[in-house]
Design a protein around this motif. Structure first.
Motif, PDB file in Angstrom:
ATOM      1  N   SER A  70      -6.149  36.897   9.369  1.00 42.91           N
ATOM      2  CA  SER A  70      -5.456  35.956   8.499  1.00 42.91           C
ATOM      3  C   SER A  70      -4.206  36.620   7.924  1.00 42.91           C
ATOM      4  O   SER A  70      -4.108  37.851   7.824  1.00 42.91           O
ATOM      5  CB  SER A  70      -6.377  35.493   7.372  1.00 42.91           C
ATOM      6  OG  SER A  70      -6.549  36.527   6.433  1.00 42.91           O
ATOM      7  N   LEU A  71      -3.274  35.798   7.566  1.00 40.92           N
ATOM      8  CA  LEU A  71      -2.009  36.273   7.002  1.00 40.92           C
ATOM      9  C   LEU A  71      -2.248  37.034   5.703  1.00 40.92           C
ATOM     10  O   LEU A  71      -1.682  38.097   5.477  1.00 40.92           O
ATOM     11  CB  LEU A  71      -1.070  35.082   6.758  1.00 40.92           C
ATOM     12  CG  LEU A  71       0.256  35.394   6.094  1.00 40.92           C
ATOM     13  CD1 LEU A  71       1.096  36.287   6.995  1.00 40.92           C
ATOM     14  CD2 LEU A  71       1.005  34.126   5.745  1.00 40.92           C
TER      15      LEU A  71
ATOM     16  N   ALA B  50      -1.358  50.070   2.391  1.00 42.20           N
ATOM     17  CA  ALA B  50      -0.635  51.181   3.012  1.00 42.20           C
ATOM     18  C   ALA B  50       0.556  51.600   2.153  1.00 42.20           C
ATOM     19  O   ALA B  50       0.818  52.794   1.965  1.00 42.20           O
ATOM     20  CB  ALA B  50      -0.176  50.780   4.406  1.00 42.20           C
ATOM     21  N   GLU B  51       1.280  50.617   1.596  1.00 44.44           N
ATOM     22  CA  GLU B  51       2.423  50.928   0.739  1.00 44.44           C
ATOM     23  C   GLU B  51       1.979  51.635  -0.533  1.00 44.44           C
ATOM     24  O   GLU B  51       2.639  52.563  -1.005  1.00 44.44           O
ATOM     25  CB  GLU B  51       3.184  49.649   0.401  1.00 44.44           C
ATOM     26  CG  GLU B  51       3.950  49.073   1.570  1.00 44.44           C
ATOM     27  CD  GLU B  51       4.630  47.747   1.215  1.00 44.44           C
ATOM     28  OE1 GLU B  51       4.644  47.376   0.023  1.00 44.44           O
ATOM     29  OE2 GLU B  51       5.127  47.104   2.147  1.00 44.44           O
TER      30      GLU B  51
ATOM     31  N   MET C 108      -1.408  40.960   4.903  1.00 45.63           N
ATOM     32  CA  MET C 108      -0.522  41.339   3.793  1.00 45.63           C
ATOM     33  C   MET C 108      -1.226  42.307   2.848  1.00 45.63           C
ATOM     34  O   MET C 108      -0.613  43.257   2.358  1.00 45.63           O
ATOM     35  CB  MET C 108      -0.050  40.094   3.051  1.00 45.63           C
ATOM     36  CG  MET C 108       0.911  39.243   3.880  1.00 45.63           C
ATOM     37  SD  MET C 108       1.382  37.718   3.055  1.00 45.63           S
ATOM     38  CE  MET C 108       2.494  38.338   1.826  1.00 45.63           C
ATOM     39  N   LEU C 109      -2.522  42.084   2.602  1.00 51.24           N
ATOM     40  CA  LEU C 109      -3.262  42.997   1.742  1.00 51.24           C
ATOM     41  C   LEU C 109      -3.339  44.392   2.354  1.00 51.24           C
ATOM     42  O   LEU C 109      -3.219  45.399   1.648  1.00 51.24           O
ATOM     43  CB  LEU C 109      -4.666  42.457   1.474  1.00 51.24           C
ATOM     44  CG  LEU C 109      -4.752  41.282   0.501  1.00 51.24           C
ATOM     45  CD1 LEU C 109      -6.164  40.713   0.493  1.00 51.24           C
ATOM     46  CD2 LEU C 109      -4.326  41.705  -0.884  1.00 51.24           C
ATOM     47  N   ARG C 110      -3.524  44.460   3.665  1.00 48.31           N
ATOM     48  CA  ARG C 110      -3.577  45.762   4.332  1.00 48.31           C
ATOM     49  C   ARG C 110      -2.221  46.475   4.252  1.00 48.31           C
ATOM     50  O   ARG C 110      -2.158  47.684   4.042  1.00 48.31           O
ATOM     51  CB  ARG C 110      -4.017  45.587   5.787  1.00 48.31           C
ATOM     52  CG  ARG C 110      -5.480  45.288   5.910  1.00 48.31           C
ATOM     53  CD  ARG C 110      -5.916  45.198   7.346  1.00 48.31           C
ATOM     54  NE  ARG C 110      -7.345  44.948   7.411  1.00 48.31           N
ATOM     55  CZ  ARG C 110      -7.926  44.164   8.285  1.00 48.31           C
ATOM     56  NH1 ARG C 110      -7.201  43.554   9.211  1.00 48.31           N
ATOM     57  NH2 ARG C 110      -9.235  43.996   8.283  1.00 48.31           N
TER      58      ARG C 110
END
Length: 116
Positions: A7-8, A18-19, A12-14
């Motif tokens: 899912s989008l 990472a950031e 985005m959470l992943r």
């Protein structure tokens, strides 16, 4: 993992995770900050010692040096006064000139250039 499409929001959470990991590696630790604090305190103590020694040296200097410093200050004051007098004088001259131009305009019935 599942064979389901990602899912989008999950993607985005992943990316955000990472950031955040990258940001955490760049952040200063408490140890880093305490080291910086110690360095800063050492620098401040050094500067205080330098200023104290300079003040002590100035208090010990002979009268000749103080007299020279006083003469320099007097010269600087004189230069500032002369400059100020000159500038004020120019202002008076310009005011007189403006008044004369107004009188000439009125005498010749010319429209005033002054926007006021």
């Amino acid at each position: 993992m599942n064979d389901e499409p990602e899912s989008l929001i999950l993607r985005m959470l992943r990316e955000m995770r990472a950031e955040m990991g990258d940001i955490r590696t760049e952040m200063a630790t408490k140890t880093d900050l305490s080291g910086l604090r110690a360095d800063l305190a050492s620098e401040i103590r050094s500067l205080r010692a330098d200023v104290a020694s300079d003040i002590a040296r100035l208090q010990v200097e002979d009268k000749k040096t103080r007299k020279e410093l006083g003469e320099q200050i007097v010269g600087l004051r004189r230069a500032v006064m002369e400059y100020h007098t000159s500038v004020v004088g120019h202002g008076i001259i310009l005011s007189d000139l403006e008044a004369r131009v107004r009188r000439v305009e009125q005498h010749l019935n010319l429209p005033s250039v002054d926007p006021n």
